[in-house]
Motif scaffolding. Structure first.
Motif, PDB file in Angstrom:
ATOM      1  N   LEU A 247      -5.378  -9.888  -0.838  1.00  0.00           N
ATOM      2  CA  LEU A 247      -5.192  -9.058  -2.037  1.00  0.00           C
ATOM      3  C   LEU A 247      -6.508  -8.972  -2.812  1.00  0.00           C
ATOM      4  CD1 LEU A 247      -1.705 -10.312  -3.319  1.00  0.00           C
ATOM      5  CD2 LEU A 247      -2.219  -8.105  -2.260  1.00  0.00           C
TER       6      LEU A 247
ATOM      7  N   THR B 271      -0.780  -0.335  -7.765  1.00  0.00           N
ATOM      8  CA  THR B 271      -2.145  -0.144  -8.279  1.00  0.00           C
ATOM      9  C   THR B 271      -2.905  -1.476  -8.292  1.00  0.00           C
ATOM     10  OG1 THR B 271      -1.344  -0.410 -10.531  1.00  0.00           O
ATOM     11  CG2 THR B 271      -1.547   1.846  -9.698  1.00  0.00           C
ATOM     12  N   ARG B 272      -4.242  -1.383  -8.296  1.00  0.00           N
ATOM     13  CA  ARG B 272      -5.080  -2.580  -8.149  1.00  0.00           C
ATOM     14  C   ARG B 272      -4.967  -3.533  -9.342  1.00  0.00           C
ATOM     15  NH1 ARG B 272      -4.709  -0.883  -3.464  1.00  0.00           N
ATOM     16  NH2 ARG B 272      -6.466  -0.845  -2.023  1.00  0.00           N
ATOM     17  N   ASP B 273      -4.496  -3.026 -10.491  1.00  0.00           N
ATOM     18  CA  ASP B 273      -4.370  -3.915 -11.655  1.00  0.00           C
ATOM     19  C   ASP B 273      -2.957  -4.508 -11.775  1.00  0.00           C
ATOM     20  OD1 ASP B 273      -3.087  -1.569 -12.245  1.00  0.00           O
ATOM     21  OD2 ASP B 273      -3.909  -1.372 -14.273  1.00  0.00           O
TER      22      ASP B 273
ATOM     23  N   LYS C  52      -9.506  -9.361  -1.677  1.00  0.00           N
ATOM     24  CA  LYS C  52     -10.481  -8.554  -0.915  1.00  0.00           C
ATOM     25  C   LYS C  52     -10.226  -7.061  -1.093  1.00  0.00           C
ATOM     26  CE  LYS C  52     -11.335 -11.886   2.703  1.00  0.00           C
ATOM     27  NZ  LYS C  52     -10.466 -12.374   3.759  1.00  0.00           N
ATOM     28  N   LYS C  53      -8.937  -6.705  -1.250  1.00  0.00           N
ATOM     29  CA  LYS C  53      -8.601  -5.286  -1.408  1.00  0.00           C
ATOM     30  C   LYS C  53      -8.791  -4.810  -2.845  1.00  0.00           C
ATOM     31  CE  LYS C  53      -5.291  -4.817   2.379  1.00  0.00           C
ATOM     32  NZ  LYS C  53      -5.769  -3.565   2.982  1.00  0.00           N
ATOM     33  N   GLY C  54      -9.133  -5.730  -3.734  1.00  0.00           N
ATOM     34  CA  GLY C  54      -9.415  -5.322  -5.116  1.00  0.00           C
ATOM     35  C   GLY C  54      -8.283  -5.572  -6.099  1.00  0.00           C
ATOM     36  N   TYR C  55      -7.182  -6.169  -5.625  1.00  0.00           N
ATOM     37  CA  TYR C  55      -6.117  -6.547  -6.576  1.00  0.00           C
ATOM     38  C   TYR C  55      -6.664  -7.714  -7.405  1.00  0.00           C
ATOM     39  CZ  TYR C  55      -3.032  -3.643  -3.747  1.00  0.00           C
ATOM     40  OH  TYR C  55      -2.455  -2.578  -3.089  1.00  0.00           O
ATOM     41  N   CYS C  56      -6.540  -7.600  -8.713  1.00  0.00           N
ATOM     42  CA  CYS C  56      -7.259  -8.560  -9.551  1.00  0.00           C
ATOM     43  C   CYS C  56      -6.331  -9.414 -10.412  1.00  0.00           C
ATOM     44  CB  CYS C  56      -8.264  -7.828 -10.432  1.00  0.00           C
ATOM     45  SG  CYS C  56      -7.499  -6.527 -11.401  1.00  0.00           S
TER      46      CYS C  56
ATOM     47  N   GLU D 116       0.856  -1.202   0.000  1.00  0.00           N
ATOM     48  CA  GLU D 116       0.000   0.000   0.000  1.00  0.00           C
ATOM     49  C   GLU D 116       0.890   1.250   0.000  1.00  0.00           C
ATOM     50  OE1 GLU D 116      -3.508   0.327   0.295  1.00  0.00           O
ATOM     51  OE2 GLU D 116      -3.865  -1.823   0.125  1.00  0.00           O
TER      52      GLU D 116
END
Ligand SMILES: C[S@@+](CC[C@H](N)C(=O)[O-])C[C@H]1O[C@@H](n2cnc3c(N)ncnc32)[C@H](O)[C@@H]1O
Length: 208
Positions: free
Chosen positions: A60, A41-43, A62-66, A36
């Protein structure tokens, strides 16, 4: 050696439950906060090396990392992690391989994460091979977060000898192609109630 290493870890996971292994932490809070802080970045393409059945991938997601990949040489560990994740496991890429021989894409990952794998590499040649793999598969500018036993950490884990590092010594292993950005010490309390010192380093990969 590679076959022995796999056999060792498959044995460990066949006799111990997730919360019985000494390295168990409910959540890898320091790894997540270093990411963080680094502004990942989430992507981002994230590789968790030797993820075992840690909850790092779960957190990860859950935090939006995809774009998360978990690599481990133990099929048993990966299977247990997949079962815990349930349907969400399909959104993670799983690689069953030894990191020293893994065929990873070139300059692909934005984040390389390793908690408690590098310190098992007691042979200098293995460490060189590991660092070569990081250089090859992390894109220039990518983040490398590695956690090992600290200078006062244990000299063995799970019946195997381990290395111990201060942040500068760990960075030295990686060499001039990496810039040390951040580090921290953690006292990890094992499920058996022992304290173990860990060092976390966040480096930037400057060139491949
Ligand atoms: C001490 S556990 C740490 C697991 C997880 N990173 C955590 O923090 O909970 C080490 C993990 O690395 C895996 N491992 C050990 N050597 C490896 C190697 N050479 N390549 C890939 N995985 C390895 C083991 O199977 C095990 O799951």
């Amino acid at each position: 050696m590679q076959g022995e290493r796999k056999q060792h870890w498959e044995n460990v996971y066949s006799v111990r439950g997730p919360s019985e292994v000494s390295w168990h932490k409910p959540h890898l809070g320091n790894s997540l906060s270093l990411m963080e802080k680094a502004g990942v970045t989430r992507d981002a393409r994230i590789l968790d090396v030797g993820g075992g059945f840690s909850t790092f991938a779960d957190d990860l997601l859950k935090k939006g990392y995809c774009n998360v990949t978990v690599l481990d040489l133990s099929g048993a560990a990966l299977g247990a992690a997949q079962a815990r994740l349930g349907a969400a496991a399909a959104t993670v890429t799983w690689i069953e391989s030894d990191i020293l021989t893994a065929d990873l894409p070139i300059q692909y990952y934005d984040v390389w994460h390793d908690r408690a794998v590098f310190h098992f590499l007691t042979a200098p040649d293995d460490r060189r091979r590991y660092v070569e793999t990081v250089r090859r598969s992390v894109r220039p500018g990518g983040h490398v977060i590695v956690a090992t036993f600290g200078p006062d950490g244990p000299q063995q884990c799970s019946g195997l000898p381990t290395m111990r590092y201060a942040p500068e010594g760990l960075h030295r292993e990686f060499g001039g192609a990496f810039e040390l950005r951040d580090s921290l010490l953690e006292i990890h309390r094992t499920p058996g109630g022992k304290d173990q010192q860990f060092v976390y380093c966040h480096c930037i990969c400057l060139r491949g």
